[in-house]
Design an enzyme around this catalytic site. Sequence first.
Site, PDB file in Angstrom:
ATOM      1  N   GLU A  46      15.460 -24.947  -2.482  1.00 27.05           N
ATOM      2  CA  GLU A  46      15.176 -25.687  -3.713  1.00 27.05           C
ATOM      3  C   GLU A  46      13.683 -25.858  -3.922  1.00 27.05           C
ATOM      4  O   GLU A  46      13.186 -25.730  -5.049  1.00 27.05           O
ATOM      5  CB  GLU A  46      15.864 -27.068  -3.677  1.00 27.05           C
ATOM      6  CG  GLU A  46      17.365 -27.016  -3.600  1.00 27.05           C
ATOM      7  CD  GLU A  46      17.929 -27.010  -2.182  1.00 27.05           C
ATOM      8  OE1 GLU A  46      19.061 -27.452  -2.012  1.00 27.05           O
ATOM      9  OE2 GLU A  46      17.218 -26.558  -1.240  1.00 27.05           O
ATOM     10  N   CYS A  79      15.288 -32.428  -0.845  1.00 24.73           N
ATOM     11  CA  CYS A  79      15.524 -31.519  -1.982  1.00 24.73           C
ATOM     12  C   CYS A  79      16.124 -32.264  -3.165  1.00 24.73           C
ATOM     13  O   CYS A  79      15.818 -31.960  -4.316  1.00 24.73           O
ATOM     14  CB  CYS A  79      16.416 -30.365  -1.544  1.00 24.73           C
ATOM     15  SG  CYS A  79      15.590 -29.258  -0.385  1.00 24.73           S
TER      16      CYS A  79
END
Length: 143
Positions: A46, A79
């Site tokens: 991510e 993330c």
Amino acid sequence: MRRAIDLARPGVGRTGDNPSVGCVILGPSGIVGEGATAEGGRPHAEELALAAAGAAARGATALVTLEPCAKRSGAGVSCTDRLIAAGVRRVVIACRDASIFASGEGEARLRDAGVQVEAGWLEAEALPLYAAYRPASNNLNGS
């Protein structure tokens, strides 16, 4: 999601203690960023995809093969926090995190922040990526 799975597949067994994850950021005109967990486990998919997308991540959809991590670690921001800060509007997850300590946490935090979350997309295709990280009965539909 198939693109995210394809990004994650080569990293299986090469990401240390972390699973290999693929992430694709979709804007109105198509892919604006993508990434896979780096060899050794950091940075996460991510983080790389959001860096590639830059400002185009705002309002976009993130397709992620595994539920985004929600725990902050010695490495810094989770993330989940990165996706929220980037202004991603929607997160589509193939598989939930298998850890009993983390499963559902990223998804819940995203929802609490107003991000649309859908889970289970191409789960059967993504599950083999995480066989070493999950018991066989811990998938989204309970089978």
